[in-house]
Design a protein around this motif. Structure first.
Motif, PDB file in Angstrom:
ATOM      1  N   VAL A  90       0.834  -1.107   0.011  1.00  0.00           N
ATOM      2  CA  VAL A  90       0.059  -0.171   0.203  1.00  0.00           C
ATOM      3  C   VAL A  90       0.775   1.166   0.072  1.00  0.00           C
ATOM      4  N   VAL A  91       0.457   2.130  -0.884  1.00  0.00           N
ATOM      5  CA  VAL A  91       1.309   3.487  -0.892  1.00  0.00           C
ATOM      6  C   VAL A  91       0.513   4.418  -0.328  1.00  0.00           C
ATOM      7  N   GLU A  92      -1.006   4.566  -0.306  1.00  0.00           N
ATOM      8  CA  GLU A  92      -1.953   5.545   0.181  1.00  0.00           C
ATOM      9  C   GLU A  92      -3.153   4.789  -0.012  1.00  0.00           C
ATOM     10  N   ALA A  93      -4.208   5.200   1.115  1.00  0.00           N
ATOM     11  CA  ALA A  93      -5.452   4.852   1.096  1.00  0.00           C
ATOM     12  C   ALA A  93      -6.342   5.955   1.592  1.00  0.00           C
ATOM     13  N   HIS A  94      -7.469   6.146   1.226  1.00  0.00           N
ATOM     14  CA  HIS A  94      -8.460   6.896   1.613  1.00  0.00           C
ATOM     15  C   HIS A  94      -9.697   6.600   1.479  1.00  0.00           C
ATOM     16  N   VAL A  95     -10.763   6.862   2.486  1.00  0.00           N
ATOM     17  CA  VAL A  95     -11.933   6.214   2.744  1.00  0.00           C
ATOM     18  C   VAL A  95     -12.921   7.075   1.599  1.00  0.00           C
ATOM     19  N   ARG A  96     -13.712   6.383   0.750  1.00  0.00           N
ATOM     20  CA  ARG A  96     -14.574   6.916  -0.291  1.00  0.00           C
ATOM     21  C   ARG A  96     -15.975   7.204   0.305  1.00  0.00           C
TER      22      ARG A  96
ATOM     23  N   PRO B  61      -2.631  -0.461 -10.156  1.00  0.00           N
ATOM     24  CA  PRO B  61      -1.761   0.476  -9.275  1.00  0.00           C
ATOM     25  C   PRO B  61      -3.172   1.218  -8.313  1.00  0.00           C
ATOM     26  N   VAL B  62      -4.381   1.058  -8.661  1.00  0.00           N
ATOM     27  CA  VAL B  62      -5.266   1.531  -7.739  1.00  0.00           C
ATOM     28  C   VAL B  62      -6.499   0.464  -7.672  1.00  0.00           C
ATOM     29  N   VAL B  63      -6.857   0.251  -6.442  1.00  0.00           N
ATOM     30  CA  VAL B  63      -7.841  -0.811  -6.272  1.00  0.00           C
ATOM     31  C   VAL B  63      -8.825  -0.247  -5.225  1.00  0.00           C
ATOM     32  N   LEU B  64      -9.865  -0.549  -5.140  1.00  0.00           N
ATOM     33  CA  LEU B  64     -11.096  -0.425  -4.161  1.00  0.00           C
ATOM     34  C   LEU B  64     -10.905  -1.800  -3.283  1.00  0.00           C
ATOM     35  N   ALA B  65     -10.951  -1.233  -1.942  1.00  0.00           N
ATOM     36  CA  ALA B  65     -11.087  -2.431  -0.818  1.00  0.00           C
ATOM     37  C   ALA B  65     -12.388  -2.178   0.016  1.00  0.00           C
ATOM     38  N   PHE B  66     -12.755  -3.149   0.448  1.00  0.00           N
ATOM     39  CA  PHE B  66     -14.127  -2.941   0.961  1.00  0.00           C
ATOM     40  C   PHE B  66     -13.922  -3.759   2.470  1.00  0.00           C
ATOM     41  N   PHE B  67     -14.492  -2.810   3.316  1.00  0.00           N
ATOM     42  CA  PHE B  67     -14.185  -3.272   4.752  1.00  0.00           C
ATOM     43  C   PHE B  67     -15.721  -3.286   5.616  1.00  0.00           C
ATOM     44  N   SER B  68     -15.726  -4.450   6.369  1.00  0.00           N
ATOM     45  CA  SER B  68     -16.916  -4.323   7.187  1.00  0.00           C
ATOM     46  C   SER B  68     -16.563  -4.394   8.598  1.00  0.00           C
ATOM     47  N   LEU B  69     -17.398  -4.015   9.655  1.00  0.00           N
ATOM     48  CA  LEU B  69     -17.102  -3.900  10.957  1.00  0.00           C
ATOM     49  C   LEU B  69     -17.105  -5.526  11.396  1.00  0.00           C
ATOM     50  N   SER B  70     -16.046  -5.877  12.137  1.00  0.00           N
ATOM     51  CA  SER B  70     -16.094  -7.373  12.689  1.00  0.00           C
ATOM     52  C   SER B  70     -16.481  -7.263  13.996  1.00  0.00           C
TER      53      SER B  70
ATOM     54  N   GLU C 274      -3.958  -4.293   7.068  1.00  0.00           N
ATOM     55  CA  GLU C 274      -3.325  -3.812   8.114  1.00  0.00           C
ATOM     56  C   GLU C 274      -2.549  -2.428   7.578  1.00  0.00           C
ATOM     57  N   GLN C 275      -1.928  -2.620   6.287  1.00  0.00           N
ATOM     58  CA  GLN C 275      -1.362  -1.517   5.677  1.00  0.00           C
ATOM     59  C   GLN C 275      -2.650  -0.537   5.346  1.00  0.00           C
ATOM     60  N   VAL C 276      -3.740  -0.947   4.839  1.00  0.00           N
ATOM     61  CA  VAL C 276      -4.686   0.003   4.288  1.00  0.00           C
ATOM     62  C   VAL C 276      -5.369   0.786   5.800  1.00  0.00           C
ATOM     63  N   LEU C 277      -5.562  -0.039   6.659  1.00  0.00           N
ATOM     64  CA  LEU C 277      -6.252   0.490   8.061  1.00  0.00           C
ATOM     65  C   LEU C 277      -5.174   1.358   8.548  1.00  0.00           C
ATOM     66  N   SER C 278      -3.848   1.172   8.561  1.00  0.00           N
ATOM     67  CA  SER C 278      -2.903   1.954   9.115  1.00  0.00           C
ATOM     68  C   SER C 278      -2.599   3.399   8.391  1.00  0.00           C
ATOM     69  N   SER C 279      -3.102   3.270   7.148  1.00  0.00           N
ATOM     70  CA  SER C 279      -2.863   4.257   6.239  1.00  0.00           C
ATOM     71  C   SER C 279      -3.723   5.763   6.780  1.00  0.00           C
TER      72      SER C 279
ATOM     73  N   ARG D 114      -8.741   3.776   9.456  1.00  0.00           N
ATOM     74  CA  ARG D 114      -9.042   3.102  10.507  1.00  0.00           C
ATOM     75  C   ARG D 114     -10.484   3.817  11.214  1.00  0.00           C
ATOM     76  N   GLU D 115      -9.976   5.156  11.684  1.00  0.00           N
ATOM     77  CA  GLU D 115     -11.004   5.953  12.298  1.00  0.00           C
ATOM     78  C   GLU D 115     -11.970   6.523  11.545  1.00  0.00           C
ATOM     79  N   GLU D 116     -11.988   6.776  10.249  1.00  0.00           N
ATOM     80  CA  GLU D 116     -12.771   7.167   9.308  1.00  0.00           C
ATOM     81  C   GLU D 116     -13.805   5.944   9.051  1.00  0.00           C
ATOM     82  N   LEU D 117     -13.447   4.782   8.784  1.00  0.00           N
ATOM     83  CA  LEU D 117     -14.370   3.687   8.611  1.00  0.00           C
ATOM     84  C   LEU D 117     -15.113   3.392   9.814  1.00  0.00           C
TER      85      LEU D 117
END
Length: 116
Positions: free
Chosen positions: A3-9, A32-41, A96-101, A105-108
């Motif tokens: 992961v280079v950079e990530a932001h919540v859309r 080079p750019v992907v969308l990752a989908f996260f749910s609450l666990s 973890e790379q995405v969530l730590s960018s 994590r806080e925005e999600l």
């Protein structure tokens, strides 16, 4: 894939599950750019539901239409090892790379707690 950079859309539903859509810039030439989908666990963290590549040309598909075949779910391919099984270590590392960018994590958490 690093992961280079990530932001919540935005908040979306993925497979009927409320998810946060995160745009991720990677070092992967093929994606080079992907969308990752996260749910609450249940353990007060997040589950990575899917990683999707958008093959649409932004010059002609500027309206971000995800109803066509340009969006390809690549979750299985990215984390599959030589034995055709999920490499859980690589999957967790990416998560973890995405969530730590930045403040992902806080925005999600804020976004998905409102969606419940």
């Amino acid at each position: 894939m690093q992961v280079v950079e990530a932001h919540v859309r935005r908040a979306v539903r993925w497979g009927g599950i409320p998810c946060g859509e995160v745009e991720v810039t990677t070092d992967e030439a093929g994606a080079p750019v992907v969308l990752a989908f996260f749910s609450l666990s249940k353990d007060n963290d997040f589950d990575l539901q899917a990683i999707v590549r958008n093959d649409a040309d932004t010059e002609t598909d500027w309206f971000d239409n995800n109803m066509h075949q340009a969006f390809q779910d690549m979750t299985v391919d990215v984390f599959q090892n030589v034995n055709m099984k999920t490499d859980w270590g690589a999957r967790e590392s990416f998560k973890e790379q995405v969530l730590s960018s930045g403040k992902v994590r806080e925005e999600l958490k804020r976004l998905l707690e409102k969606a419940d």
